[in-house]
Design a protein around this motif. Sequence first.
Motif, PDB file in Angstrom:
ATOM      1  N   GLU A 170       0.853  -1.182   0.000  1.00  0.00           N
ATOM      2  CA  GLU A 170       0.000   0.000   0.000  1.00  0.00           C
ATOM      3  C   GLU A 170       0.894   1.239   0.000  1.00  0.00           C
ATOM      4  O   GLU A 170       2.025   1.190   0.467  1.00  0.00           O
ATOM      5  N   ALA A 171       0.361   2.350  -0.490  1.00  0.00           N
ATOM      6  CA  ALA A 171       1.044   3.628  -0.325  1.00  0.00           C
ATOM      7  C   ALA A 171       0.956   4.017   1.146  1.00  0.00           C
ATOM      8  O   ALA A 171       0.291   3.341   1.939  1.00  0.00           O
ATOM      9  N   ASP A 172       1.610   5.090   1.538  1.00  0.00           N
ATOM     10  CA  ASP A 172       1.465   5.560   2.921  1.00  0.00           C
ATOM     11  C   ASP A 172      -0.013   5.752   3.228  1.00  0.00           C
ATOM     12  O   ASP A 172      -0.750   6.330   2.430  1.00  0.00           O
ATOM     13  N   ILE A 173      -0.417   5.290   4.388  1.00  0.00           N
ATOM     14  CA  ILE A 173      -1.818   5.371   4.803  1.00  0.00           C
ATOM     15  C   ILE A 173      -1.864   6.232   6.060  1.00  0.00           C
ATOM     16  O   ILE A 173      -1.195   5.921   7.044  1.00  0.00           O
ATOM     17  N   THR A 174      -2.630   7.307   6.026  1.00  0.00           N
ATOM     18  CA  THR A 174      -2.800   8.146   7.202  1.00  0.00           C
ATOM     19  C   THR A 174      -4.128   7.805   7.863  1.00  0.00           C
ATOM     20  O   THR A 174      -5.180   7.887   7.237  1.00  0.00           O
ATOM     21  N   LEU A 175      -4.030   7.386   9.126  1.00  0.00           N
ATOM     22  CA  LEU A 175      -5.235   7.095   9.915  1.00  0.00           C
ATOM     23  C   LEU A 175      -5.488   8.244  10.875  1.00  0.00           C
ATOM     24  O   LEU A 175      -4.631   8.590  11.694  1.00  0.00           O
ATOM     25  N   LYS A 176      -6.637   8.837  10.791  1.00  0.00           N
ATOM     26  CA  LYS A 176      -7.049   9.867  11.739  1.00  0.00           C
ATOM     27  C   LYS A 176      -7.431   9.168  13.054  1.00  0.00           C
ATOM     28  O   LYS A 176      -7.690   7.971  13.073  1.00  0.00           O
ATOM     29  N   PRO A 177      -7.465   9.889  14.165  1.00  0.00           N
ATOM     30  CA  PRO A 177      -7.873   9.279  15.428  1.00  0.00           C
ATOM     31  C   PRO A 177      -9.225   8.562  15.277  1.00  0.00           C
ATOM     32  O   PRO A 177     -10.166   9.100  14.698  1.00  0.00           O
ATOM     33  N   GLY A 178      -9.268   7.338  15.740  1.00  0.00           N
ATOM     34  CA  GLY A 178     -10.490   6.533  15.668  1.00  0.00           C
ATOM     35  C   GLY A 178     -10.689   5.802  14.353  1.00  0.00           C
ATOM     36  O   GLY A 178     -11.620   5.015  14.216  1.00  0.00           O
ATOM     37  N   GLN A 179      -9.815   6.017  13.379  1.00  0.00           N
ATOM     38  CA  GLN A 179      -9.975   5.392  12.064  1.00  0.00           C
ATOM     39  C   GLN A 179      -9.318   4.013  12.030  1.00  0.00           C
ATOM     40  O   GLN A 179      -8.365   3.739  12.755  1.00  0.00           O
ATOM     41  N   LEU A 180      -9.831   3.147  11.141  1.00  0.00           N
ATOM     42  CA  LEU A 180      -9.377   1.759  11.007  1.00  0.00           C
ATOM     43  C   LEU A 180      -8.925   1.489   9.581  1.00  0.00           C
ATOM     44  O   LEU A 180      -9.573   1.916   8.621  1.00  0.00           O
ATOM     45  N   TYR A 181      -7.803   0.765   9.433  1.00  0.00           N
ATOM     46  CA  TYR A 181      -7.353   0.233   8.144  1.00  0.00           C
ATOM     47  C   TYR A 181      -7.641  -1.259   8.168  1.00  0.00           C
ATOM     48  O   TYR A 181      -7.345  -1.940   9.152  1.00  0.00           O
ATOM     49  N   LYS A 182      -8.191  -1.773   7.084  1.00  0.00           N
ATOM     50  CA  LYS A 182      -8.551  -3.180   7.019  1.00  0.00           C
ATOM     51  C   LYS A 182      -8.180  -3.732   5.650  1.00  0.00           C
ATOM     52  O   LYS A 182      -8.532  -3.164   4.625  1.00  0.00           O
ATOM     53  N   LEU A 183      -7.474  -4.859   5.642  1.00  0.00           N
ATOM     54  CA  LEU A 183      -7.178  -5.594   4.420  1.00  0.00           C
ATOM     55  C   LEU A 183      -7.588  -7.034   4.681  1.00  0.00           C
ATOM     56  O   LEU A 183      -7.127  -7.643   5.653  1.00  0.00           O
ATOM     57  N   THR A 184      -8.438  -7.583   3.840  1.00  0.00           N
ATOM     58  CA  THR A 184      -8.927  -8.947   4.079  1.00  0.00           C
ATOM     59  C   THR A 184      -8.598  -9.855   2.906  1.00  0.00           C
ATOM     60  O   THR A 184      -8.517  -9.422   1.753  1.00  0.00           O
ATOM     61  N   GLY A 185      -8.394 -11.141   3.223  1.00  0.00           N
ATOM     62  CA  GLY A 185      -8.220 -12.164   2.205  1.00  0.00           C
ATOM     63  C   GLY A 185      -6.917 -12.094   1.440  1.00  0.00           C
ATOM     64  O   GLY A 185      -6.858 -12.508   0.281  1.00  0.00           O
ATOM     65  N   GLU A 186      -5.848 -11.623   2.059  1.00  0.00           N
ATOM     66  CA  GLU A 186      -4.556 -11.504   1.374  1.00  0.00           C
ATOM     67  C   GLU A 186      -3.826 -12.853   1.402  1.00  0.00           C
ATOM     68  O   GLU A 186      -3.495 -13.364   2.472  1.00  0.00           O
ATOM     69  N   PRO A 187      -3.558 -13.473   0.231  1.00  0.00           N
ATOM     70  CA  PRO A 187      -2.863 -14.760   0.208  1.00  0.00           C
ATOM     71  C   PRO A 187      -1.364 -14.583   0.444  1.00  0.00           C
ATOM     72  O   PRO A 187      -0.758 -13.628  -0.049  1.00  0.00           O
ATOM     73  N   MET A 188      -0.779 -15.514   1.205  1.00  0.00           N
ATOM     74  CA  MET A 188       0.647 -15.465   1.523  1.00  0.00           C
ATOM     75  C   MET A 188       1.241 -16.865   1.430  1.00  0.00           C
ATOM     76  O   MET A 188       0.566 -17.849   1.689  1.00  0.00           O
ATOM     77  N   SER A 189       2.533 -16.910   1.102  1.00  0.00           N
ATOM     78  CA  SER A 189       3.238 -18.168   0.890  1.00  0.00           C
ATOM     79  C   SER A 189       4.213 -18.472   2.021  1.00  0.00           C
ATOM     80  O   SER A 189       4.552 -17.601   2.825  1.00  0.00           O
ATOM     81  N   THR A 190       4.708 -19.708   2.033  1.00  0.00           N
ATOM     82  CA  THR A 190       5.748 -20.128   2.960  1.00  0.00           C
ATOM     83  C   THR A 190       6.889 -19.115   2.968  1.00  0.00           C
ATOM     84  O   THR A 190       7.327 -18.661   1.916  1.00  0.00           O
ATOM     85  N   GLY A 191       7.345 -18.749   4.160  1.00  0.00           N
ATOM     86  CA  GLY A 191       8.485 -17.846   4.298  1.00  0.00           C
ATOM     87  C   GLY A 191       8.148 -16.368   4.269  1.00  0.00           C
ATOM     88  O   GLY A 191       8.986 -15.540   4.608  1.00  0.00           O
ATOM     89  N   GLU A 192       6.933 -16.024   3.879  1.00  0.00           N
ATOM     90  CA  GLU A 192       6.560 -14.608   3.868  1.00  0.00           C
ATOM     91  C   GLU A 192       6.131 -14.160   5.257  1.00  0.00           C
ATOM     92  O   GLU A 192       5.826 -14.971   6.127  1.00  0.00           O
ATOM     93  N   ARG A 193       6.084 -12.847   5.439  1.00  0.00           N
ATOM     94  CA  ARG A 193       5.676 -12.258   6.717  1.00  0.00           C
ATOM     95  C   ARG A 193       5.037 -10.905   6.470  1.00  0.00           C
ATOM     96  O   ARG A 193       5.350 -10.241   5.486  1.00  0.00           O
ATOM     97  N   VAL A 194       4.152 -10.509   7.374  1.00  0.00           N
ATOM     98  CA  VAL A 194       3.580  -9.168   7.374  1.00  0.00           C
ATOM     99  C   VAL A 194       4.441  -8.329   8.310  1.00  0.00           C
ATOM    100  O   VAL A 194       4.714  -8.718   9.447  1.00  0.00           O
TER     101      VAL A 194
END
Length: 105
Positions: free
Chosen positions: A61-85
């Motif tokens: 993602e590009a830089d994401i600015t969250l205002k107070p009380g705001q939520l960022y959500k990413l769902t259903g992201e596939p990942m492989s062996t050895g990867e990490r968030v």
Amino acid sequence: MASGKFWAGLLTANNSTDTGVIPAAKIRTVNINVANYGSVDVLIRVYIGMNAAPSDADRIEADITLKPGQLYKLTGEPMSTGERVVLFSNNTGAVARVSGFEEDA
């Protein structure tokens, strides 16, 4: 098959937080949630890659600015062996959770 929470915690200011590597012979579908519970804006970055110290090429993602009380959500992201968030925050006040499903590759 493992499911549920893989990592949760506070993000510290100006640090990258490694949420853990996917074990050998496993794959995951993850959900990433970051909430700003503080009183000032928080800039976050989300990376998926093979290293705990990610490069800009690992940003999903590009830089994401969250205002107070705001939520960022990413769902259903596939990942492989050895990867990490890896999550970055420029300020205190952000809390995150990585959850999902893990299965044999």
